[in-house]
Design a protein around this motif. Structure first.
Motif, PDB file in Angstrom:
ATOM      1  N   SER A   1      26.147  56.414 -49.703  1.00 14.02           N
ATOM      2  CA  SER A   1      25.292  56.631 -50.869  1.00 14.02           C
ATOM      3  C   SER A   1      25.195  55.345 -51.679  1.00 14.02           C
ATOM      4  O   SER A   1      26.034  54.439 -51.554  1.00 14.02           O
ATOM      5  CB  SER A   1      25.874  57.740 -51.748  1.00 14.02           C
ATOM      6  OG  SER A   1      27.107  57.321 -52.326  1.00 14.02           O
ATOM      7  N   ALA A   2      24.191  55.287 -52.539  1.00 18.35           N
ATOM      8  CA  ALA A   2      24.036  54.129 -53.424  1.00 18.35           C
ATOM      9  C   ALA A   2      25.248  53.981 -54.320  1.00 18.35           C
ATOM     10  O   ALA A   2      25.683  52.859 -54.623  1.00 18.35           O
ATOM     11  CB  ALA A   2      22.759  54.283 -54.258  1.00 18.35           C
ATOM     12  N   GLU A   3      25.820  55.111 -54.732  1.00 20.10           N
ATOM     13  CA  GLU A   3      27.001  55.068 -55.592  1.00 20.10           C
ATOM     14  C   GLU A   3      28.201  54.484 -54.853  1.00 20.10           C
ATOM     15  O   GLU A   3      28.940  53.654 -55.401  1.00 20.10           O
ATOM     16  CB  GLU A   3      27.340  56.470 -56.091  1.00 20.10           C
ATOM     17  CG  GLU A   3      28.564  56.509 -57.005  1.00 20.10           C
ATOM     18  CD  GLU A   3      28.931  57.918 -57.439  1.00 20.10           C
ATOM     19  OE1 GLU A   3      29.797  58.060 -58.303  1.00 20.10           O
ATOM     20  OE2 GLU A   3      28.347  58.876 -56.896  1.00 20.10           O
TER      21      GLU A   3
END
Length: 433
Positions: A192-194
């Motif tokens: 994920s981007a996170e």
């Protein structure tokens, strides 16, 4: 048996798998960049095709091979129905993949080159090439003598002067039987981007360039450039606030006569998150240190052993935690033969430390960067030394990586404890690298 497999892979992974037809194929780049999965897919496609020679998986140790190669291969979430066709017990000399016998070689073993020397190899997978001894890797290249033999391998970047970069990756245009693909963190479509942002935030300086950007850059400046001992930075905590320990893994001891002798106690926490899930971290809990230049008293081995044994038998945990835990291992500097004998006579059996300096530094850096290694304020020698620990600029100019051998005794003791017990704490603590 059908080996048809379906994977959700990125264009970069697909390209590398499709193009991996040379005798030697290397996937290199940043941590968690999906290079390992791509290389493993290509490996399992090749297993049924390997003929007239042995299949080998080689890495630093059999434990690291289990963690980096077999755990993914045996995970149904990653490899679906294929996972049940991979059989391996951690530490064993052989595995079975698709019914084929696969030889598992830890290249850190002093006898590894002798084992490789007598082989005819049809297929070899090499995990983390840069942490292998150069001789073991080159010996394996010489054994790729079966028709259509292939070597597939992965690595994170290292120094631009590393033998893999200097002798091979920089000469791909001269090596028609070699191919390589470069991966960066953003190539991993499963993250994920996170998660990507969190990984990028963990690393700084040299380790950011290598582990996040995937660059082969020279070591310079501070070794643990992420280290910040100030309150609130998260690297150092008051001893009184130490969380409950799951176990005390080891005491690492760096032996000195004119130099200081240091011992660091390493533990794994029993922490859980708000959902009750284990979230263990490692802690350097306490430190013993004798510096003859400070005390103006040089201790004999007998006197030093008595002091260490007395310190080992003390309670090192706050009253709020379990008080009767004892360290599983006492790990001693490989050069400390006389102290080892004396401690044995005094009732303490010691284990010789794994003294792979660069691998140990890399592992410590990853643990610190990801805040999975914390130090209490009782470890004053470690706290002081970590701030000034630096790469030797003269060695860097020669294409080598060495720390300056000044004020590193507590750091060496810590490195012994971490590196030598890696097969224990890795069962609980995962790193991006």
């Amino acid at each position: 048996m059908s080996t048809d497999l379906e994977f959700d892979i990125s264009p970069k992974q697909e390209l590398s798998i499709r193009e991996a037809t040379k005798q030697v194929c290397v996937w290199e780049g940043s941590v968690r960049s999906s290079k390992t999965i791509a290389s493993l897919i290509r490996f399992i496609i090749q297993v049924p095709l390997a003929r007239q020679g042995r299949i080998v998986i080689m890495g630093r140790t059999r434990e690291s091979i289990f963690r980096n190669v077999f755990e993914p291969l045996m995970d149904p979430e990653l490899f679906g129905p294929f996972a049940k066709h991979v059989k391996y017990t951690a530490g064993a000399p052989t595995a079975r993949i698709l019914g084929r016998v696969v030889h598992v070689i830890g290249a850190n073993d002093k006898q590894a080159e002798d084992k490789i020397r007598g082989m005819t190899v049809a297929l070899c997978y090499v995990d983390e090439i840069t942490v292998l001894p150069e001789g073991a890797f080159k010996m394996m290249l010489s054994r790729l003598t079966a028709p259509g033999a292939m070597l597939l391998g992965t690595t994170n970047p290292d120094s631009p002067g590393h033998w893999l970069k200097r002798d091979y990756l920089d000469r791909l245009d001269e090596l028609p039987n070699w191919a390589s693909w470069h991966f960066v963190l953003d190539d991993n479509i499963a993250l994920s981007a996170e998660a990507i942002a969190n990984l990028k935030a963990n690393y700084t300086g040299l380790w950011y360039k290598r582990f996040i950007l995937g660059e082969w850059v020279a070591a310079e400046g501070a070794i643990y450039d992420m280290w910040d001992p100030s309150p609130g930075a998260g690297y150092v905590i008051p001893w009184e606030t130490l969380p409950e320990m799951r176990e005390l893994v080891a005491v690492g001891v760096d032996y000195g006569t004119t130099n200081p002798t240091a011992a660091l106690l390493l533990g794994i926490s029993a922490e859980i998150d708000h959902l009750g899930r284990p979230t263990p971290r490692m802690f350097f809990i306490d430190e013993y240190r004798h510096d003859s230049k400070v005390t103006e008293q040089k201790l004999t081995d007998a006197a030093l052993s008595r002091e260490l044994v007395k310190w080992l038998n003390e309670n090192h945990l706050p009253a709020s935690t379990r008080s009767r835990l004892v360290p599983r291992y006492t790990i001693l500097d490989p050069s400390a033969a006389s102290l080892r004998v004396q401690m044995q006579q005094d009732g303490v059996t010691t284990t010789q430390a794994d003294n792979d300096v660069l691998y140990g530094i890399r592992t410590m850096a990853s643990l610190l960067a990801e805040h999975k290694l914390i130090v209490t304020d009782r470890c004053k020698g470690f706290i002081t030394e970590a701030s000034g620990y630096a790469w030797d600029p003269d060695a860097t100019l020669k294409g080598e990586e060495k720390p300056i051998k000044v004020a590193d005794h507590s750091l060496d003791a810590a490195r012994y404890a971490v590196t030598t017990t890696e097969n224990i704490w890795r069962q609980h603590i995962k790193l991006a690298a």
